[in-house]
Motif scaffolding. Structure first.
Motif, PDB file in Angstrom:
ATOM      1  N   THR A  53       0.843  -1.184   0.000  1.00  0.00           N
ATOM      2  CA  THR A  53       0.000   0.000   0.000  1.00  0.00           C
ATOM      3  C   THR A  53       0.882   1.239   0.000  1.00  0.00           C
ATOM      4  N   GLU A  54       0.555   2.168  -0.855  1.00  0.00           N
ATOM      5  CA  GLU A  54       1.382   3.369  -0.942  1.00  0.00           C
ATOM      6  C   GLU A  54       0.489   4.590  -1.106  1.00  0.00           C
ATOM      7  N   HIS A  55       1.072   5.744  -0.834  1.00  0.00           N
ATOM      8  CA  HIS A  55       0.359   6.985  -1.107  1.00  0.00           C
ATOM      9  C   HIS A  55       0.045   7.048  -2.590  1.00  0.00           C
ATOM     10  N   CYS A  56      -1.167   7.427  -2.894  1.00  0.00           N
ATOM     11  CA  CYS A  56      -1.594   7.506  -4.281  1.00  0.00           C
ATOM     12  C   CYS A  56      -0.752   8.554  -5.022  1.00  0.00           C
ATOM     13  N   PRO A  57      -0.105   8.162  -6.106  1.00  0.00           N
ATOM     14  CA  PRO A  57       0.733   9.128  -6.830  1.00  0.00           C
ATOM     15  C   PRO A  57      -0.085  10.174  -7.581  1.00  0.00           C
ATOM     16  N   THR A  58      -1.317   9.826  -7.886  1.00  0.00           N
ATOM     17  CA  THR A  58      -2.131  10.754  -8.666  1.00  0.00           C
ATOM     18  C   THR A  58      -2.496  11.998  -7.866  1.00  0.00           C
ATOM     19  N   CYS A  59      -2.813  11.781  -6.569  1.00  0.00           N
ATOM     20  CA  CYS A  59      -3.243  12.914  -5.743  1.00  0.00           C
ATOM     21  C   CYS A  59      -2.238  13.178  -4.622  1.00  0.00           C
TER      22      CYS A  59
END
Ligand SMILES: [Zn+2]
Ligand SMILES: [Zn+2]
Length: 85
Positions: A53-59
């Protein structure tokens, strides 16, 4: 319609730009408004099979995308195009 640079940097898994690094945005009657991120459904986190799980790169983990706040690298990109870096 305006072409806005996507924060993801061109990930094929990005649902906003589909890996093209740019998405089209049509400002509404109230101007440029942030909208819920389609890549993470507004949660700010991405869960992909086989990946942590990672921070969403889009937002950038914010859950919303602000089309009036494109990445700073856009300026660098323009500079590169116009002045050759
Ligand atoms: Zn994207
Ligand atoms: Zn997101």
């Amino acid at each position: 319609m305006s072409r806005v640079k996507c924060h993801c940097g061109g990930r094929p898994s990005c649902r906003l730009c589909g890996g093209t690094r740019y998405f089209l945005y049509e400002p509404g009657p109230r101007g440029w408004l942030p909208f819920a991120c389609p890549s993470c459904d507004g949660t700010g986190w991405r869960r992909e099979p086989g990946l942590d799980t990672e921070h969403c790169p889009t937002c950038r983990g914010e859950g919303t995308v602000d089309p009036a706040d494109p990445p700073l690298s856009l300026i660098v990109t323009i500079r590169k195009v116009l002045f050759g870096g």
